[in-house]
Design an enzyme around this catalytic site. Structure first.
Site, PDB file in Angstrom:
ATOM      1  N   THR A 138       0.834  -1.182  -0.041  1.00  0.00           N
ATOM      2  CA  THR A 138       0.027  -0.097  -0.099  1.00  0.00           C
ATOM      3  C   THR A 138       0.845   1.390   0.030  1.00  0.00           C
ATOM      4  O   THR A 138       2.031   1.413   0.588  1.00  0.00           O
ATOM      5  CB  THR A 138      -0.825   0.035   1.170  1.00  0.00           C
ATOM      6  OG1 THR A 138      -0.066  -0.237   2.312  1.00  0.00           O
ATOM      7  CG2 THR A 138      -2.079  -0.790   1.158  1.00  0.00           C
ATOM      8  N   GLY A 177       3.860  -2.749   8.003  1.00  0.00           N
ATOM      9  CA  GLY A 177       4.125  -3.452   9.339  1.00  0.00           C
ATOM     10  C   GLY A 177       5.675  -3.643   9.475  1.00  0.00           C
ATOM     11  O   GLY A 177       6.203  -4.274   8.755  1.00  0.00           O
ATOM     12  N   GLU A 429      -6.272  -6.257   4.871  1.00  0.00           N
ATOM     13  CA  GLU A 429      -6.496  -7.374   4.045  1.00  0.00           C
ATOM     14  C   GLU A 429      -7.698  -7.407   3.128  1.00  0.00           C
ATOM     15  O   GLU A 429      -8.550  -8.395   3.289  1.00  0.00           O
ATOM     16  CB  GLU A 429      -6.484  -8.706   4.918  1.00  0.00           C
ATOM     17  CG  GLU A 429      -5.083  -8.970   5.273  1.00  0.00           C
ATOM     18  CD  GLU A 429      -3.931  -9.079   4.400  1.00  0.00           C
ATOM     19  OE1 GLU A 429      -4.254  -9.723   3.381  1.00  0.00           O
ATOM     20  OE2 GLU A 429      -2.759  -8.649   4.570  1.00  0.00           O
TER      21      GLU A 429
END
Lengths: 641, 641
Positions: A138, A177, A429
């Site tokens: 992203t 992350g 997700e």
């Protein structure tokens, strides 16, 4: 009477053997015992205590999480844990750590997408945490629409390198992350440019920080943490802006495609997308399982607290106030959520079986059409269930929190943390709303192909003829759920997609509910007391949601007002029947006090003392006169005005 | 195209004059300008910036809040602000501060409950913040059931003192705003014991900390902060355990009752409870107003962001992705919430009028029966609306947050803060579930008295005969809302209360919705474009909620499936009609960027740059190599394994 005694009394009322239920939920005695082994391991290690995380600021939270990550990684290496064992251990530690995405996203990506040569070079190092990585997809301006990603990987044949570049602010990789402060390498998903032509999206292995001293490497214009979030703050979600960052040609992940020296793209077509779908399905199946566990935690806290919290004295014969779990509204708010937790445990199992079955087909199947059909089915179901289950759990946690009154608002209830940490799963997700479109596409398509073969639904009236019918014959509600799906498909399958997005969301939910109810019905066929209580839970789950969505069954005349009234009556009866088992039903989830990290959800019920003890650790309480008094309060209090 | 341009374009589409709408919402041009004065004052003061609060740990948050409190209090004193002006200023500062409860709970309590002599002594000191106070009612084990409070105030005739005491852990005063670290005095609500006999609950003025150096006084066994909460963390909600704390007899608040030297209770009966009810009504009316403003903030953020966020390219003619606000589902999630914000603004006004009217009656009325009737009505409506509006806003904020996708999860969206701070309002000042019982009691009682005079509802079928009927004649939906209330009252008024708590919750909601819809209908009769858009909003609000609760109107045959389908169609048409006005409708709330504190909700639409700039201030980004690397990461990366 003490609150401890309240819970002891509740436990005596149970109609079934709690341990037996735990084994059932865990998937067998052996699995429960294996879990226990890791529970003990985690509880022994002081650094894993969650007691103080509610007091820590962001930077301290992160540092503490690094410490835990290190201990975990060293344990994994030292004890040579299998991936399954590692997963159990991570679950018991129960915090999203900077290394979580490394283990669960980065390593599997390398394993799935590297050439053999690449895998040999990178996978063992990654597994040993000698390189620590993340997965950058992203971007600041791009999420759901992957095709809109702007980051480019331009091949330079002169140096045989790819140039990774972020051309705009919106192209900055964002939300990744473990990227913020932890990772030293990254798999970057970027538009491949060959000879000025865009070839589509591919993955590249990009070093970010020096393996020597962790300083950022050339070509990285900015790398950092994206700041505090609602929850999930032990994790350093990060961003990176590339500025003509050069990597060797051989850093393109090459299992499914590679660029040769001359700059030509060589592909192994077809396989890659199926593998990607497989990974997505697995991810979403895990989301369903986590939704179940998380809702179960919230229910455990709310149920135990409701059994010891007393409010109002309705009887003149008693000096005691009433346990709040005895109020009809409290039961109506919490018990359907306990039932939903069980439903989610079971459907997660169903989902897992489907996934394994599908992977089997992909590996050993001969017919590409069968393969694709199975993939489409499992993908649609997993999309719908991911969306449904995470919505259900988000809403459910908050309902549980509100059921705990004022104390539910305290971080010491454990519930705000649970909520704030969980809710990113509604958008992560695959955004829940967008996923519903995948379900509808599948259902419309298979309806059209079935309609052409003459298949049709036969029942179009609910034939429940008395109140007890609803609980005595599960076929009645299963049929109702199926009817709704079919009606929504029939009404909408020929309309322009853009104009029916609202209906599509309802259809996806309707379909997911159908899958969940059918899975629950299949899973409650047990002999003895366990079977009896599971049947009740199943009935409650199915009927409660029929009641909630009653308009869907009334509007086309499928159900009558009288039949709906019978549902209401049945639900209320079920609440009373389940009441004595409430605490036992949540005990069966077998969560440790460490795991719940909640004063209100303590196993022994000593909630008020627990609250009073815990606040002694609040940093503001470390001194009698607070820091800031002399600067900001004294001038007011001592003013001459 | 830039995101700034997107918002500029949106603003050009507006069908009405935004400033005119702002004046309407604020209650007139003059009020808007007065607000602007305080806005400017707040924006000028650097200490009021909210930009860094997302990065501060609890203790720093509190200290910063003390600083703001001090500046506010000094401004109030220096500028001699009226209570209304102070309220506007507090609203513009927009943070719950340690002094908030002092001004809004402690001072009014003194003013309402002190004897004249006491008021002279304490009120001016309190208003000048020379004493800082709080109001201690709830206890660790006691909330909604006030009668269950355990703290005692035992009169000792020998010394002419009251002994304030906390006999148990559950009796510790808990949740008290401003008590933790800030207040030096407290009004304590306790069971009055005279000569061994419990006389019921009364209020006492109890010093807690030294006015000299803020150290805790004798008789205070423990005083401190109750630890971190979901939100509201600038406020030091606190707890206190008394251990035989002695205060003079004259510290009992004596307007309505006092204890004489001999230890006899002397009461002025009746008045006190009416004044208490009045205060409660005012509190709840304020909750409704705050619910409106808070939901409006969330809508402003979600609407502006949805207008600049682009995702997926559905057209082959355009290189641009679609503004997400153009998706039907996004409109269906956000626009009814914009309508609800307007509805809440209007009903808060209605509530205020009712309150003033009631206070007028209490002060000047002659007939006690009329007085009591009015009180009962206004109390019931305010209870129901408090419950309905805070639920609506909590759910609405989260819906807005989820509509912002991944970025909605960032604290820089402003939405997690909004939610976490607001949701205590579901349980504070009367738990939302328990309040519904007050509404039902009132409705049952007045139904019974009306039934005896022969009044009955006449309509029992919805007579909408074509789709446009729903929007052309508002009487149709008003009647539907009324019908539902009456049906639920009829069905339930004779049943045992305990067995219908679920129905009561629905009834209360139904009644609240009825009040809101009627208030909206009254408030949208304006000439010109403003009237047109308000009518549309009103229709959307009413019809959307009819659709949501459709089962209630279908089950008894009041409404047909066809009529429901017309509602659905009308709602979808209204979404399209309101689409060009969406941004203008939220602009009209006139929130400053300071007030929203949201990168996504910025007035100029430059959201991505705002996010990227803001994270540079994240403490974790202050150094290239993060604290913790050498202890916890280096050993892994450099290991020989």
């Amino acid at each position: 009477m003490s609150t401890k005694k309240d819970l002891e009394d509740e436990r005596k009322k149970a109609s079934f053997n709690v341990q037996e239920m735990t084994y059932l939920l865990d998937g067998g005695k052996q699995k429960s015992e294996e879990k226990q082994k890791f529970k003990d391991l985690v509880h022994k290690e002081k650094a894993f205590s969650k007691r103080d995380i509610i007091f820590l600021g962001r930077s301290d939270r992160y540092k503490r999480a690094l410490e835990r990550s290190q201990i975990l990684a060293e344990t994994v290496n030292k004890m040579k844990l299998s991936d399954e064992e590692r997963t159990i251990m991570f679950e018991e530690v129960d915090e999203d750590l900077p290394l979580t995405t490394h283990y669960y996203l980065f390593v599997p990506t390398l394993e799935n997408q590297c050439s053999e040569k690449q895998a040999k070079k990178w996978v063992p190092a990654a597994r040993a945490c000698k390189i620590i990585g993340c997965y950058a997809q992203t971007e600041l301006g791009h999420g759901s629409n992957v095709r809109g990603l702007e980051t480019t990987a331009t091949y330079d044949p002169k140096t045989q390198e790819f140039v990774i570049h972020s051309p705009t602010t919106t192209s900055v990789k964002w939300w990744v992350g473990g990227l913020g402060k932890t990772s030293n390498v990254c798999v970057v998903f970027a538009q491949l440019i060959l000879d000025g032509k865009n070839q589509g999206l591919y993955s590249f292995f990009v070093p970010l920080r020096s393996l020597e001293d962790h300083s950022k490497l050339p070509g990285i214009e900015f790398i950092g943490d994206i700041g505090p979030k609602f929850g999930f703050n032990a994790m350093d979600n990060g961003c990176v802006k590339f500025n003509q960052c050069r990597i060797p040609r051989t850093n393109m992940l090459a299992r499914f495609a590679k660029v040769n020296k001359k700059g030509q793209l060589i592909q192994r077509s077809g396989v890659s997308s199926r593998v990607n779908y497989g990974t997505m399905v697995l991810m979403r199946a895990n989301f369903v399982a986590t939704a179940g566990v998380t809702l179960a935690k919230a229910c455990t806290i709310a149920t135990r607290y409701s059994a010891v919290r007393r409010q109002f004295n309705n009887s003149q014969n008693s000096h005691q106030e009433v346990q709040v779990i005895d109020y009809q509204t409290q039961q109506h708010r919490i018990f359907p959520l306990i039932a939903a937790s069980y439903a989610l445990y079971f459907v997660a199992g169903t989902m897992n079986e489907m996934y394994n079955d599908m992977m089997d087909e992909l590996k050993n199947g001969k017919d590409v059409n069968v393969m694709n059909q199975k993939l489409a089915l499992v993908h649609a179901i997993s999309s719908g269930l991911k969306s449904l289950s995470t919505n259900m759990t988000s809403d459910g946690i908050e309902e549980c929190r509100k059921c705990c009154g004022g104390h539910g608002y305290s971080q010491m209830s454990g519930l705000p943390y649970l909520y704030a940490t969980f809710v990113h799963r509604n958008t992560a997700e695959g955004d829940n709303m967008i996923l519903t479109q995948q379900v509808a596409r599948y259902l419309f398509k298979s309806f059209k192909s079935q309609a052409s073969t003459g298949q049709e639904n036969k029942i179009n009236k609910c034939n429940v003829s008395c109140e007890d019918d609803w609980v005595q014959n599960k076929e009645h509600y299963v049929s109702a759920y199926k009817h709704r799906v079919l009606r929504l498909v029939k009404e909408n399958h020929n309309k322009p997609f853009d104009e029916i997005l609202i209906d599509i969301a309802q259809l996806s939910r309707a379909h997911g509910m159908c899958v969940m109810v059918e899975s629950f019905v299949k899973n409650c066929n047990h002999q003895g007391p366990i079977g009896v209580v599971l049947q009740k839970l199943c009935n409650l789950f199915a009927l409660h949601h029929l009641e909630q969505d009653a308009a869907h069954y009334l509007e086309d005349g499928y159900m009558s007002g009288q039949q709906l009234q019978w549902i209401r009556n049945s639900v209320r009866k079920l609440l009373l029947e389940l009441r004595p088992d409430a605490v036992a039903l949540v005990d069966a989830f077998n969560f440790s006090d460490h795991y719940l990290n909640s004063a209100l959800g303590k196993y022994d019920g000593d909630v008020y003392q627990a609250l009073f003890d815990w606040i002694k650790e609040e940093p503001l309480n470390k001194s009698d006169v607070v820091d800031g008094y002399s600067q900001h309060l004294k001038p007011l209090i001592h003013s001459k005005l």
